[in-house]
Every structure is written in structure tokens, then in C-alpha cells.
Design a protein around this motif. Structure first.
Motif, PDB file in Angstrom:
ATOM      1  N   ASP A 170       0.844  -1.194   0.000  1.00 48.65           N
ATOM      2  CA  ASP A 170       0.000   0.000   0.000  1.00 48.65           C
ATOM      3  C   ASP A 170       0.880   1.245   0.000  1.00 48.65           C
ATOM      4  OD1 ASP A 170      -1.803   2.096   0.529  1.00 48.65           O
ATOM      5  OD2 ASP A 170      -3.078   0.813   1.775  1.00 48.65           O
TER       6      ASP A 170
ATOM      7  N   LYS B 202       0.326   4.055   1.003  1.00 42.69           N
ATOM      8  CA  LYS B 202       0.214   4.794   2.263  1.00 42.69           C
ATOM      9  C   LYS B 202       1.338   4.408   3.225  1.00 42.69           C
ATOM     10  CE  LYS B 202      -4.835   5.451   2.162  1.00 42.69           C
ATOM     11  NZ  LYS B 202      -6.108   5.129   2.850  1.00 42.69           N
ATOM     12  N   ASP B 203       1.679   3.121   3.242  1.00 42.17           N
ATOM     13  CA  ASP B 203       2.761   2.670   4.115  1.00 42.17           C
ATOM     14  C   ASP B 203       4.110   3.187   3.617  1.00 42.17           C
ATOM     15  OD1 ASP B 203       1.161   1.231   5.948  1.00 42.17           O
ATOM     16  OD2 ASP B 203       1.041  -0.451   4.565  1.00 42.17           O
TER      17      ASP B 203
ATOM     18  N   SER C  43       0.173   5.037 -10.818  1.00 38.72           N
ATOM     19  CA  SER C  43       0.681   4.557  -9.534  1.00 38.72           C
ATOM     20  C   SER C  43       2.143   4.938  -9.355  1.00 38.72           C
ATOM     21  CB  SER C  43       0.524   3.040  -9.448  1.00 38.72           C
ATOM     22  OG  SER C  43       1.130   2.538  -8.270  1.00 38.72           O
TER      23      SER C  43
END
Length: 615
Positions: free
Chosen positions: A448, A450-451, A512
Motif C-alpha cells: 500500500d 500509504k505505508d 501509480s
């Protein structure tokens, strides 16, 4: 008969004339702090030759060793001016070989060259896997392994030209310092792309380019006000090294009698280097054992080996204009010998930074290896090594983002790591990282984005020198446990002609990849401007609900970092952080550019961070 004798004499003379095949280093510089220079001279049965220098250069010692193919000639360079001197080799009164040995002029202020510091960000590249700038050197006649991109452990063709071609990409990203895994020749017949089994200490691997290409890489970096770090290997050489194949004496390596090819694998127990209870046999098995079958273990307790290595290191610094070293497997070396090697270099270059790979999992054990360690001083040892790698922080980062808060889990792991900073003699001069070429990729462990953003928020704002691994900034993943080293050392997309995805350009990246890249770029380029993050002190707070808060500060600047590793939004009562906030009431988040009121409460969304410049 007379003609036959004359012809025979000519032939013999010609054979004798070609006996001296190598002199290393091939040239040197005048004005070095250490005036002694040990020349390695190599050739067939040369021990009866007598060397003699012109120009008043004094030979202090000529040393013979077990192998008659070597002479070690120590000269005094004190007062020697830049020149091309004659090094004559005599057989009796007859000169049979003359070498023009050059002493070069050093670059201005060479001894006081700056190095990398905690104001820098280091980018680690696996050259074979980054970019192929010159397909003509993919396979060369004098190297065994040929290019084959279908093999994950094979040569893929990346080279120095490919790195130079993409320096603008690294500069845009915000990188200031480049660390390449070894570029010296590694002529093993297979799995040689990593470069850690070196076969020639003075030669860039021709599949990467030439020595001049390496120097040009440094020059191109310096034009961009960037720095070059060389990955240096002292513990072991490659089995195909020309010196290994014809050793000066058996004690140049740790040769285990009764073992095939003298090989005995290290037990890898580095604690035996300082464990006061360790047995001598266990310590020897670690320090003298081989790292692998193709990597004979060098004997740094032999002063001639240490001098050879130190002179080589200094040669590369002067020749290429290097800005620092990273030393592989530092703590596997003979610890007295490697300390001597390190001191020889830092005596010559007082500001030169060297970070050693000390892959241990305890701060006390790692800090033992940093220069002026109080722990090592108990036994009277000093490594003289300026910097070590923060493997305990790496260990924590491999777990925290999947964990909830707890006594010793979640962000508490990170807090506990920094709680041991008092053990290091120079806490700003340690290398911090989430991954490298030997570990699973962070984005594989935590897919992810976010991590990833949480990890970069941390790595790029805590004390020390942050290091990024190539491709992480575009989300590259890889699982070492499922596919081997090749999985964590994949080709950078766009580095080869015909690649479907060119991640070196914004238009070539996927949505991405751009999300990863844009976040990293903004954070890195901001970091360049903030002295509090470079050299400031740290004030941190025990994590509550998996939220870690810390401040980096100097007398004039202050940054507040909030990392919310919780799956829910957290509201912070700012009264708790009054010591860190002092009289500041506002902060600007450097990622979103939003202003925050810091008078009472602060709301932080789930799995997000804030990096606030206080106002």
C-alpha cells in the motif's frame, strides 16, 4: 655459430625484458601526507631484479616474498614533485626493463575534500540492473559471463553510461549522493553482476565501461553538485582475481589446510569479534572463514595486504575524485587490520566519510564499530570508522506498518530504536534505510502506497543519512524469499531500449508510479532546505494509539513530525507536546502546503503523516 649465439642472446634478452608485467599502483601523486608508497611489482621470476629510481627518489626497502613472481618496493615520496620518473630494473649492471612512473599533481584542496553528511540523501543503484547506456559493452572478449536478461542471476547489461544518461532523473528526484554496488571487474563465470567477487582492484569491469567512464561519472555528478560513493570490498576478493590465482604468499588469504581449495565458510557470528566469553575457534571461524566459495577471505592481519588495499582506496579517491566509501561486510574483517586500513584513509582525508556494513541487530553491538565508541574503548579498540548502518531501524520498519500499538509493537518499535541513540558516538553520522540490495523490497512487504509514504516521512526526517534503493520511488517490489536476489534486483523499467514502461519520465510512468515518485520528489527536495532535519536535535514522545510524534530542531528552526500508523483518524491534544511546540502556534505541512493551527488540537487522518514546519 656466432650468429646463432647472438640470436639466442637477443631472444633471451627479449624474454627477460618482458618479465615485469605489472606495477601497482600504476602511478601516484606528489604531496601525499603519508610519504611511503609500496609498489607491487609482478612478473615471471623477477626476484633477482634490482629496482632503481631516477630523479633522486629513494627506495627504502625491497621485499621478497614466497612467490618469486613478486617484488614489493617501498619508496619515500617526501619532496617528490610531479614528474615522470624512470623506474629501472637491473640484472647486475644491465638495465633490462624501464618503466616510466608518473607522479601526478593533486587536485587543489584534495586532502580536505568534503564528503557526504546527514544533509545528503543517498541513492543505491545496482548498476547492471539500472540502465543500459552502451549495448556494445554488454559482453566483452575478456570477461567470462555474457549478457542474458532472461536469467534473474545473469548479466543484464546495465552500465555507467546508463547511469550518466539518467542523472537528470536523480537530480529531479532530489538525490544528492549516488552509491553504486561495486563496479570493479568481477570475472566469475556466473552470477558476477553483483560485483562483490572482484578480480582486478584497479580496473572497472569492461561490461560497465572503463576507468575513464567511472571518472566521468564523478565529474558529471559534481557538475550537478552531487556526490559519488564507491562500494569498497576489503573482506574478500574473487576467486578469479589475478593475485588470488598466483598469491604473493599463502598468508595473503585465510587458507584452511585440509579443505578443498582452502575454503571454509564463515560461521557469520560477528559477535565473536567483541564477545569477552567467545572461544578463539569460533572467533576464527567468523573472521577467517570465507564469505562464499568464490570469495577467498583476505588476511588483514598481514600488513602488506592492508597497505595494498589502503593505497588502492586512496588511488581511486584521487583518480576519480570520490566523495566517500561504503564498505561491504566491514565487521567480518580482522578488526585491527580494518581499523588500520580505515585510519590510513581518514588520516589522508580528514573529512572523508566511510560507512561500514555492520549487519547486526543490537544497537550496542553496532555502535561498537563506530569511531570513538565508548563501548569498544573498554577493550582499547577504535575502528576509526566514521559511520555505520542502522540495521535495527530497518528491522523495525519491516514490521511496524502491519502492527497495532502495543508495549513493543507498532510505532513503539521505532521509538525504542531511537531511545538507544546514546550508544552512538556520532548519531547524525549513521545510515538510515528501509531496504537495500540484500533485503526484501519494502514495497513487497507493504504494497500500500500509504505505508511507503509513512516510511519515507520517517526515514527522511529522523537523524542520520537517509538511503533509498533504486526503484522504490516508483513502487518497485520484489520478494527475496520467493525468487532469490534477482527478485529484489530487477531491471529499472525504461533502462533498456524497447521497455514497454519508461519510468524515467513523467509521461512514461503509470499513475501509480507517479504517485510514489511525486511524493518522494517533494519530500526529498524539501529536505535539502531544512537544517533542523540535517543536524538538529531530536525530541520524541512515546507513541499513543500507534501515533508517533517527534520534533527536529535547532536554535532557529523547528519541525514537528506526526506519523499516524493507526487505521483510524486520531485527534491529538497538543498540550502534551508543549515542550516541542514551545511558543509556535502554526505549522505548514510540507507535502500538502496546508497551514495548521496548533493551539489546541490536531486531527491526523488514518495511515498518514504530517511534516510541519513550525511558525
Amino acid at each position: 655459430m656466432k650468429k646463432i649465439i647472438t640470436l639466442s642472446a637477443i631472444v633471451c634478452s627479449a624474454i627477460f625484458y618482458t618479465q615485469v608485467q605489472k606495477v601497482e599502483p600504476a602511478f601516484w601523486w606528489s604531496g601525499m601526507k603519508n610519504p611511503e608508497l609500496q609498489l607491487l611489482v609482478y612478473g615471471k621470476d623477477i626476484q633477482n631484479l634490482q629496482p632503481e629510481f631516477s630523479g633522486g627518489i629513494k627506495i627504502k626497502e625491497v621485499k621478497k616474498v614466497e612467490n618469486p613472481n613478486y617484488l614489493f618496493v617501498t619508496i619515500d615520496t617526501n619532496g617528490v614533485q610531479p614528474q615522470k620518473a624512470k623506474l629501472n630494473f637491473k640484472n647486475g649492471n644491465k638495465t633490462v626493463k624501464t618503466i616510466h612512473y608518473e607522479f601526478k599533481q593533486r587536485q587543489q584542496n584534495s586532502a580536505n575534500r568534503d564528503s557526504y553528511t546527514s544533509s545528503d540523501v543517498m541513492y543505491l543503484i545496482m548498476p547492471d540492473r539500472f540502465a543500459n547506456g552502451n549495448p556494445k559493452n554488454d559482453s566483452t572478449p575478456d570477461t567470462a559471463e555474457k549478457v542474458d536478461r532472461s536469467k534473474t542471476g545473469g548479466r543484464h547489461g546495465g552500465d555507467i553510461a546508463g547511469i550518466v544518461k539518467n542523472l537528470d532523473y536523480l537530480q529531479e528526484l532530489g538525490i544528492t549522493t549516488l552509491w553504486n554496488t561495486p563496479l570493479l571487474e568481477d570475472n566469475e563465470p556466473g552470477f558476477s553482476y553483483h560485483g562483490y567477487a572482484q578480480s582486478d582492484y584497479y580496473k572497472i569491469d569492461p561490461r560497465y565501461g572503463t576507468n575513464d567512464d567511472f571518472k566521468n561519472l564523478a565529474d558529471e555528478l559534481h557538475k550537478r553538485k552531487m556526490k559519488l560513493v564507491m562500494d569498497y570490498v576489503t573482506n574478500h576478493w574473487g576467486s578469479k582475481s589475478w593475485i588470488i590465482k598466483d598469491l604473493p604468499s599463502k598468508d595473503w588469504i585465510h587458507y584452511w589446510e585440509g579443505q578443498e581449495n582452502g575454503f571454509k565458510r564463515s560461521n557469520y557470528k560477528m559477535t565473536t569479534q567483541f564477545d569477552i566469553n567467545a572461544s578463539k575457534v569460533d572467533a576464527a571461524d567468523c573472521m577467517d572463514g570465507w564469505f562464499d566459495t568464490t570469495m577467498p577471505d583476505m588476511n588483514q592481519s598481514n600488513p602488506m595486504v592492508v597497505t595494498y588495499m589502503a593505497q588502492n582506496a586512496i588511488w581511486w579517491i584521487e583518480y576519480a575524485g570520490l566523495d566517500g566509501f561504503r564498505v561491504d561486510t566491514y565487521s567480518y574483517n580482522d578488526k585491527k587490520g580494518i581499523a588500520d586500513w580505515t585510519k590510513k584513509i581518514t588520516d589522508e582525508y580528514p573529512k572523508f566519510n566511510i560507512v561500514g556494513e555492520v549487519w547486526m541487530h543490537d544497537q550496542a553491538q553496532m555502535s561498537y564499530w563506530q569511531k570513538d565508541s565508548k563501548i569498544a574503548a573498554i577493550e582499547g579498540y577504535n575502528s576509526y570508522l566514521p559511520s555505520v548502518m542502522d540495521f535495527t531501524l530497518h528491522d523495525a520498519l519491516g514490521q511496524v506498518f502491519r502492527e497495532d500499538s502495543g508495549w513493543d509493537s507498532g510505532m513503539q518499535r521505532v521509538y525504542d530504536n531511537f531511545a538507544n541513540d546514546f550508544l552512538y558516538p556520532d548519531i547524525n553520522n549513521i545510515l538510515v534505510f528501509a531496504e537495500n540490495h540484500d533485503t526484501n523490497r519494502f514495497n513487497q512487504i507493504f504494497p500500500d502506497v500509504k505505508d511507503y509514504k509513512l516510511a519515507m516521512s520517517l526515514i527522511l526526517t529522523v537523524r542520520g543519512i537517509p538511503q533509498l534503493y533504486y526503484g522504490s520511488e516508483i513502487g518497485m517490489a520484489g520478494d527475496k524469499n520467493n525468487g532469490g536476489d534477482g527478485e529484489i534486483r530487477k531491471d529499472f523499467p525504461g533502462g533498456w531500449a524497447g521497455d514497454a514502461n519508461n519510468a524515467f519520465t513523467k509521461s512514461g510512468r503509470t499513475a501509480s508510479q507517479n504517485e510514489y515518485f511525486d511524493y518522494t520528489k517533494k519530500l526529498l527536495n524539501w529536505r535539502k532546505t531544512n537544517e533542523a532535519v540535517h543536524f538538529g536535535k531530536t525530541l520524541h514522545y512515546i507513541p499513543n494509539n500507534n501515533v508517533y510524534v517527534y520534533f527536529r530542531y535547532t536554535d532557529s528552526k523547528r519541525v514537528m513530525v506526526v506519523i499516524n500508523n493507526n487505521k483510524e483518524t486520531q485527534n491529538l491534544d497538543l498540550k502534551r507536546f508543549s515542550e516541542g511546540l514551545k511558543d509556535f502556534t502554526k505549522g505548514k505541512d510540507i507535502i500538502s502546503d496546508k497551514d495548521f493551527d496548533l493551539k489546541t488540537n490536531l486531527s491526523v487522518p488514518a495511515k498518514s503523516s504530517l511534516i510541519l514546519e513550525l511558525k
